[in-house]
Scaffold this motif. Sequence first.
Motif, mmCIF file in Angstrom:
data_model
loop_
_atom_site.group_PDB
_atom_site.id
_atom_site.type_symbol
_atom_site.label_atom_id
_atom_site.label_comp_id
_atom_site.label_asym_id
_atom_site.label_seq_id
_atom_site.Cartn_x
_atom_site.Cartn_y
_atom_site.Cartn_z
ATOM 1 N N ILE A 172 0.839 -1.203 0.000
ATOM 2 C CA ILE A 172 0.000 0.000 0.000
ATOM 3 C C ILE A 172 0.871 1.249 0.000
ATOM 4 C CG2 ILE A 172 -1.604 1.358 1.403
ATOM 5 C CD1 ILE A 172 -2.891 -1.232 2.259
ATOM 6 N N SER A 173 1.944 1.237 0.826
ATOM 7 C CA SER A 173 2.825 2.419 0.867
ATOM 8 C C SER A 173 3.445 2.661 -0.495
ATOM 9 C CB SER A 173 3.938 2.232 1.895
ATOM 10 O OG SER A 173 3.495 1.565 3.019
ATOM 11 N N ARG A 174 3.866 1.566 -1.147
ATOM 12 C CA ARG A 174 4.502 1.728 -2.459
ATOM 13 C C ARG A 174 3.503 2.228 -3.493
ATOM 14 N NH1 ARG A 174 8.034 -3.736 -2.867
ATOM 15 N NH2 ARG A 174 9.713 -3.117 -1.476
ATOM 16 N N ALA A 175 2.262 1.713 -3.377
ATOM 17 C CA ALA A 175 1.252 2.141 -4.353
ATOM 18 C C ALA A 175 0.906 3.612 -4.162
ATOM 19 C CB ALA A 175 -0.006 1.281 -4.194
ATOM 20 N N MET A 176 0.959 4.082 -2.922
ATOM 21 C CA MET A 176 0.577 5.469 -2.657
ATOM 22 C C MET A 176 1.618 6.460 -3.148
ATOM 23 S SD MET A 176 -1.779 5.966 0.451
ATOM 24 C CE MET A 176 -0.767 6.052 1.855
ATOM 25 N N LEU A 177 2.851 5.969 -3.425
ATOM 26 C CA LEU A 177 3.933 6.895 -3.786
ATOM 27 C C LEU A 177 3.596 7.745 -4.993
ATOM 28 C CD1 LEU A 177 7.166 4.768 -3.404
ATOM 29 C CD2 LEU A 177 6.397 6.608 -1.964
ATOM 30 N N SER A 178 2.893 7.149 -5.940
ATOM 31 C CA SER A 178 2.620 7.907 -7.168
ATOM 32 C C SER A 178 1.627 9.040 -6.935
ATOM 33 C CB SER A 178 2.107 6.984 -8.269
ATOM 34 O OG SER A 178 1.581 5.806 -7.727
ATOM 35 N N PHE A 179 0.922 9.014 -5.776
ATOM 36 C CA PHE A 179 -0.021 10.089 -5.504
ATOM 37 C C PHE A 179 0.607 11.215 -4.704
ATOM 38 C CE2 PHE A 179 -3.882 8.086 -6.934
ATOM 39 C CZ PHE A 179 -3.654 6.745 -6.795
#
Lengths: 378, 432
Positions: A330-337
């Motif tokens: 989840i943390s990695r996925a949120m990086l692009s935001f």
Amino acid sequence: MEWTSSLIVPQDSIKSNWLIPAPPKVLSRQLCVSSALHRKNLAAAGPEKFSEEFIKKQVEEYNIGKRHLANIMGEDPETFTQQDIDRSIAYLFPSGLFDKRARPLMKVRPEFLPGQLKSVQWGADGRPFHFLFYTGKQSYYSLMHDTVAKVLAAEKQQVLLLSEGPVPQDTKPISLVGSRWLLKEELEELLVETISDHDYARFIQLMERLLSLPNCLSEKDFVQRYRKQLEIQSSKQQVAPLQYDENGVAYSTADGRRKTATCTVLLRDCGSGSISINGRDYLHYFPVLQDREQLMFPFHFLDMLGRFDGQCTVGGGGRSSQAGALRLAISRAMLSFLSEGQVESMRQAGLLTPDPRVKERKKPGQEGARRKFTWKKR
Amino acid sequence: MAPTAVSNKLKATHRKQFQELQEAGEKGERERTMTLHRLFPLRLRQTIAQVRLLHGSGCGHQLEEVAMEPELRKETSVFRTQVNDPACQSERHLGQYYTLPTSHLHTIFPHGLPARYQQQVKTFNEGCVMVRQPALELISYLKAADYSKPAVRYLLYGLKGSGKTMSLCHTIHYCSTQGWLVLHIPDAHLWVKNCKELLPSSYHTSRFDQPIEASNWLRNFRTTNERFLSKIKLRQRYTWTKRESTEKGSPLGELVDMGVSRVKSSSDVVGAVLKELRLQAAETEESEGFRLAVAIDGVNSLWGRTTIKKEDKSPVAPEELTLIHNLRKMIDNNWCGGAVIATLSQTGSLYSPSSAYLPKELLGEEGFDSMDPFIPVPVSNYSEKEFESCYLYYLDRHWLQHPHSKTDEGKKEIIFLSNRNPSVLERLCAFL
């Protein structure tokens, strides 16, 4: 029993071309030395010592030989690399030997590469070149000597300036942000000799003293030689660009792993705050509060609790490692935001660091990884 | 729509009464506040002086009750409603809490409420139930049903902890206040597991009795339906042993007392009670009939497996238990004048996966065929409005002590961690 002179020369000197000229023969009593003693003294002699000239000559010969080999092979001598040399030698001298180390090779001796070996520090007459040779650690002590000289010079200048009048000094100190002192191992590498912990501590102390003086700007280059620049960690982070699906909703995917659990997460910028794991609601997949807290951590840290909609698939591991894997994904996925500053704060919070701990191997003779069998006195 | 029409009518007839009472209340209040100022110091006065006029919509008799209450009345807030009668509640009260009167708590629900809810009642010193959509729907069906036709079966189903038992209790409260006879089995799972004593039935050789459970249930039944016990007369003569028998025409109360005292034959007494009630519920209201509500929590245990074993360690099938056998007869829709309201429950059920919550999965083939046709009523997690209401209620009761839980971020955290599931929310707030 052999009758030899009292000065022992290493046996290997027979192999190299020219090593050390035989010292002027000192008449001494002939001692009876047995072969056993002979062998012991060989070990006590230590590693081989070569002179500067000898090393240079070897390297020159190697380079000339390299050019000759390039000509033989019909290739450009300027761009003839070590790999090409190996290839050529293997072609010219094919060997059926099994041990790779026994085959013919053409390389500079690794000790002769710059910064690896101390060449012989004394001349033909036996007198050492450096005045601090007899300290044993000549480079270290010479470094300390130079640094102390600079400190004294700076202090002298300060006294002079003060005596002229209390003029406000607007010299800025050397900026130390973004760099660190060289480690002991790195300093050893630089000086090509071993130093003790105490020596290293004294060196750092002295440098700090130098920096504390106000007029040290002139010694900036000297100091920077012994400091290493640190690169910003977060610049290593690769942030995938944001993707958009048919309805224009932004989404991003990421993977995560912890122990043996692996998972993939698809985060959508919907605004519902519902998360489904393997098709089931996260409340039913993780009945334990601790796991749900782990899931909540990335959202809560960035104050984006109700914003995202998640679809996750997870497999392997146990309930805690699955929760940890999901958190990382989840943390990695949120990086692009997120913005750069937020990414850096996430990294410092430890959300982006994969947990390296895995189950330790069980060893034979023990009951577990660390647990020993019950000790019985008899 | 039946419920709003009913409530509108009541409002129209009682509006005058309400206005009169309000005026009287105002005058009385002015006098009361004068005395308050004289007797109490400033700080106490401020707390007492937070008396507001009643402005909840309500029925006349409801207002009389409230006017009798002491002067320290609570502030009417967004999440509470003063309409304490389930018959008068409508969609307007969705998400609001109504108070169960203490007398009703003891008589209607001696054994019916979930354990955690009972603890909450004890802690908060009041029993507040939230008006939710499934319960309202059920009540509207009950109001609109035709009781000369065979009994309709309703099934409450939903995810774990979403509020099925509480909805059932709400419906039972409605039935009680409407004067129905309520047959409430709080948890049918308790009858198929952990049986301490298993006696072979005297009535039927292949069946087994459970004296303790039966006598407990009879005792609670007696507390719930006191007023019916003397009214209903038995239609048949029941012989228990060579010497004991209950004559035809004797009141039901006698039968129930006999079952409580003679523990050995209590399971058969239960069977007899159920049969009598089934037969007599069919009569209309004029000839001293009554409406029968059969409320069963955990109905999926009737067709599942049991953990009870016979002496030779072979498992007992549910049909072989007298209590279960008689209960199954009640669920059949071959009697008139009442309704069967059932809840599925995975929590106490045996040998069923924890992810199962749909009727087909939990009832099994046999159960589904017996229950079919039924009206399914889904119960889901709290909606946003209901969650707000619950959160405000806990704040009001000072249940949420942690200072961070009162902030917005704390609220968002609570929403995330509980996903608006009522039971999980309750457990979470318990340690905040």
